[in-house]
Design a protein around this motif. Structure first.
Motif: not given
Length: 275
Positions: A86-94, A203-210
């Motif tokens: 997976l691409p490395r993704l993070a989330f934060s309230h920073t 991210l190159n998400l597929t249409a089916a994945s969306i």
């Protein structure tokens, strides 16, 4: 009220966060970072993205929509990778350090593209109080007055002002690297938002994945994915309308605090009810 006449505890908190919060330096390890204001549909957006990522890369989906279930796909900045494909993704309230303002520092830190997910402050405050009233144990008007020092509540008008103002400053300087997502727009057209995030992060998400993510992200579908070990009330339903909550003394307090504290609007009409 000028900056010098704001409560000293608030000014101290702003100074400390602006100059001593170095968490942004962790962000250079990621392909994208999702920064959200609190109570802004974070679980929903992360869960849909996690489902789309899982289906695109042929790995298992998160079992629940809870934070811990989604962390292997979009984790905290301190988390180690779980799925190397997976691409490395993070989330934060920073609320970011001043380093995020300076082009040379951003380059050295290799800061990634950001998605800034926000919601109208009226909705955030109403949702937060409804969700955490059992814990904070204060009435609505007391909560609206807030805590300048930032120790009583997870989120109040003072926290929102600090978040809005800092990210407003960064956005003004580096808007090309930040995609602003309004929760209200996600409600109206979640497909458009997922596709925009996909393009922004590459991210190159597929249409089916969306398609799968949109189906998984409906309220009914998510109600079947509640983590029994997660915090309560993530899908809480506020029973009082915003127009009733923000009337009389409550509206006066809110509008006064907005005028005193907020320097950026992040694309909202802050003084009026959200449309």
């Amino acid at each position: 009220m000028t900056a010098t006449t704001l409560p000293s505890a608030y000014r101290t908190k702003v100074l400390n966060e602006t100059w001593t919060n170095f968490s942004v330096l962790r962000h250079g390890a990621f392909d994208g970072v999702l920064v959200t204001s609190k109570n802004s549909g974070t679980h929903w957006l992360k869960y849909m993205l996690a489902v789309a990522l899982a289906d695109t890369h042929g790995i298992e989906r998160p079992r629940y929509f809870s934070e811990n279930s989604v962390r292997p796909y979009i984790g905290w900045p301190k988390d180690a990778p779980v799925f190397p494909e997976l691409p490395r993704l993070a989330f934060s309230h920073t609320i970011p350090h001043r380093l995020a303002d300076w082009g040379w520092a951003r380059g050295l830190a290799k800061l990634p593209p950001y998605v800034l997910a926000v919601r109208h402050p009226m909705s955030i405050l109403a949702s937060h109080h409804a969700k955490w009233e059992y814990d904070i144990k204060v009435d609505w008007l007391t909560y609206l007055e807030g805590d300048p020092g930032g120790t009583k509540y997870r989120c109040d008008l003072y926290w929102l002002a600090r978040f809005w103002n800092r990210w407003g400053e960064v956005l003004a300087r580096h808007g090309e690297s930040i995609l602003v997502v309004h929760y209200e727009d996600t409600l109206k057209d979640p497909r458009k938002v997922l596709e925009a995030v996909d393009r922004h992060w590459g991210l190159n998400l597929t249409a089916a994945s969306i398609e799968a993510a949109l189906a998984a992200g409906t309220k009914d579908a998510m109600a079947e994915k509640v983590d029994p070990e997660a915090e309560p009330n993530v899908l809480q339903n506020r029973k009082t309308s915003l127009s009733d909550l923000f009337s009389g003394d409550a509206l006066e307090i809110y509008q006064r605090k907005i005028g005193e504290l907020f320097r950026h609007d992040l694309g909202y009409d802050l003084l009026s009810l959200p449309s």
